[in-house]
Write a protein that holds these residues in place. Structure first.
Motif, short mmCIF file in Angstrom:
data_model
loop_
_atom_site.label_atom_id
_atom_site.label_comp_id
_atom_site.label_asym_id
_atom_site.label_seq_id
_atom_site.Cartn_x
_atom_site.Cartn_y
_atom_site.Cartn_z
N TRP A 1 0.66 -1.00 0.26
CA TRP A 1 -0.14 -0.48 -0.09
C TRP A 1 1.02 1.23 0.00
O TRP A 1 0.30 2.80 -0.47
N ARG A 2 2.02 0.93 0.34
CA ARG A 2 3.12 2.86 0.60
C ARG A 2 3.30 2.81 -1.25
O ARG A 2 3.96 4.11 -0.86
N LEU A 3 3.20 2.07 -2.03
CA LEU A 3 3.39 2.47 -3.21
C LEU A 3 2.45 2.68 -4.24
O LEU A 3 2.65 3.66 -5.17
N ARG A 4 1.41 3.18 -3.22
CA ARG A 4 -0.12 3.94 -3.96
C ARG A 4 1.15 5.70 -4.49
O ARG A 4 1.58 6.10 -3.19
N PRO A 5 0.19 6.12 -5.52
CA PRO A 5 0.93 7.39 -5.82
C PRO A 5 0.22 8.66 -4.42
O PRO A 5 -0.88 7.97 -4.00
N THR A 6 0.64 9.56 -4.07
CA THR A 6 0.27 10.56 -3.21
C THR A 6 -0.84 11.27 -3.71
O THR A 6 -1.78 11.90 -3.21
N LEU A 7 -0.53 11.51 -5.24
CA LEU A 7 -1.63 11.71 -5.84
C LEU A 7 -1.79 11.05 -7.46
O LEU A 7 -1.17 11.09 -8.01
N ALA A 8 -3.43 11.70 -7.70
CA ALA A 8 -3.36 11.29 -9.59
C ALA A 8 -3.70 12.23 -10.05
O ALA A 8 -5.09 12.66 -9.39
N VAL A 9 -2.72 12.59 -10.88
CA VAL A 9 -4.17 13.67 -12.01
C VAL A 9 -4.44 13.58 -13.38
O VAL A 9 -3.23 12.53 -13.94
N VAL A 10 -5.22 13.31 -13.46
CA VAL A 10 -6.02 12.95 -14.90
C VAL A 10 -6.58 13.34 -16.10
O VAL A 10 -7.42 14.42 -15.33
N ASP A 11 -5.73 13.72 -16.78
CA ASP A 11 -6.50 14.76 -17.64
C ASP A 11 -6.46 14.02 -19.16
O ASP A 11 -5.87 13.55 -19.85
N PRO A 12 -7.58 13.80 -19.22
CA PRO A 12 -8.22 13.45 -20.98
C PRO A 12 -7.24 13.60 -22.15
O PRO A 12 -7.45 12.96 -22.38
N LEU A 13 -7.17 15.08 -21.66
CA LEU A 13 -6.82 15.77 -22.78
C LEU A 13 -5.84 15.21 -23.28
O LEU A 13 -5.55 15.02 -24.22
N LEU A 14 -4.61 14.44 -22.16
CA LEU A 14 -3.40 13.99 -22.53
C LEU A 14 -3.17 12.32 -23.90
O LEU A 14 -2.71 12.02 -24.10
#
Length: 427
Positions: free
Chosen positions: A177-190
């Motif tokens: 569980w410590r590997l989980r990212p601190t934040l997910a930034v999901v931008d569909p335009l990418l």
């Protein structure tokens, strides 16, 4: 007090999420909230050529955060490529945080780099048993912002990273569980410029994540665990079910459109990206099973197959293709363990598909219809395998006991061999 022998506890976790068109232009602000001064961006050469990582680096610099780019991420990463990325990060460090820009390859590489620059040791110290020692990370990791550029892996939501072990010709990973990212930034335009072949392969990974999670063993059927023994995958549960059902419903209305009109249909790209994130929130806690376990040796033992939309100079079976090729046959096998779940999944994923007279065939039929529409190869024979290869593929699957144990109907070696044989062609 009555002694409890069956599991009564399930866990669920996911990183905070920033989702929407243009979200990637706010990474500098987000990273500045963690007090970091120096950040490494991990990505691949193709994305560097597209200018996306440098744009993110410029955004970080506006917040007085020094940013450098490592573009050596390998598509379908290996233990060798992970080790090279870790070596670079150790030599050029220290780093206060990381940004992963790309598909699951970049995000998984960043997870490994974060772990192995935060603590000493070698990669195999942390790799899942029986291949590695499965040592848990001894403490917190540094801030990691995951920025997916493909709609597929859901790695921005999960607590694991996957790699090929070249010497063994098998995929495995690190799960904690410590590997989980601190934040997910999901931008569909990418994702708007993704080739159709990549859209199809990555999207089938979403499909299999949602389906395998939804049909996984119910969490109460596992033996009771002590807190320190509980693994990331805890079986299907009330929360993971919600995310997987929503993911399948989104895929039903958007996946074919994203494949066919991906460069112009922002709504389809947005919904497919959301489906990937939701499926990650589901399977990242409940787990995946047979199709993923089979997909690892299919990808690891590839000889000459080169997929559409990927670099032409390297044979590979993309992860999403690899896990999908045995999915129809795998769900025929697992049907008896939870018929109502298989039928519900078929109705969510293929509401407009013609229903089969044989209930066991409903979900495989929905999958085959989708796979044909989006150009997925017709079975493992279409990526270079023959019946003679099955004895070599089966051991690679059987090494994935962490995944196989998540299936509500745990397969034997003979069962896996039969699933491979039934998947030489799917239609």
């Amino acid at each position: 007090m009555t002694e409890i022998t069956e599991e009564t506890i399930f866990t669920w976790g996911a990183p905070p999420l920033k989702f929407g068109a243009g979200a990637s232009d706010e990474i500098g602000f987000e990273m500045s909230q963690y007090g970091v001064r120096r950040v490494l961006i991990l990505t691949d050469a193709g994305l560097v050529a597209a200018g996306i990582p440098e744009r993110i680096a410029d955004n970080l610099r506006r917040y007085e955060i020094a940013a450098e780019v490592f573009d050596g991420v390998h598509i379908e990463p290996t233990d060798d490529s992970f080790t090279k990325a870790v070596g670079y990060a150790r030599e050029q460090g220290p780093w206060d945080g990381f940004v992963a820009v790309g598909g699951g390859s970049s995000i998984d590489t960043a997870k490994a780099v974060n772990l192995l620059t935060s603590y000493p040791g070698e990669l195999m110290d942390y790799v899942n048993k029986p291949i590695g020692a499965a040592k848990p990370p001894p403490g917190p990791l540094k801030p990691l912002i995951a920025v997916p550029t493909t709609a597929g892996t859901g790695s921005e939501s999960t607590a694991m990273c996957i790699m090929d072990i070249l010497s063994m010709k098998v995929k495995t990973g690190i799960s904690h569980w410590r590997l989980r990212p601190t934040l997910a930034v999901v931008d569909p335009l990418l994702t708007m410029t993704l080739p159709a072949g990549v859209t199809a392969a990555a999207g089938m990974d979403i499909v299999c994540h949602a389906l395998e999670s939804y049909t996984a063993r119910w969490f109460t059927t596992f033996d009771r665990k002590k807190p320190e023994e509980r693994v990331t995958y805890c079986g299907s549960n009330p929360i993971s079910d919600l995310w997987c059902e929503k993911s399948m419903a989104l895929l039903a209305s958007s996946f074919r459109r994203a494949y066919t009109h991906g460069s112009s249909d922002v709504d389809a790209r947005t919904d497919t990206m959301m489906a990937a994130t939701f499926a990650g929130m589901g399977f990242g806690n409940s787990g995946v099973h047979i199709p993923h376990a089979n997909g690892y040796p299919i990808a690891g033992r590839v000889r000459s197959y080169v997929p559409d939309g990927y670099p032409p100079d390297e044979p590979m079976v993309p992860h999403g293709q690899a896990v999908s090729l045995t999915a129809p046959e795998a769900f025929r096998f697992s049907f008896d363990s939870a018929p109502e779940r298989h039928l519900r999944a078929a109705s969510l994923l293929g509401p407009d598909d013609q229903k089969q007279n044989d209930p066991r065939e409903q979900l495989p039929s929905v999958l085959v219809s989708l796979m044909r529409d989006i150009g997925i190869p017709n079975g493992i024979s279409a990526v270079g395998y023959t019946e003679n290869d099955i004895p070599d593929l089966v051991p690679g699957t059987m090494k994935q006991q962490r995944l196989l144990a998540t299936c509500a109907k745990v397969p034997t070696e003979d069962d896996i061999a039969a699933i491979f044989a039934g998947s030489l062609t799917n239609w």
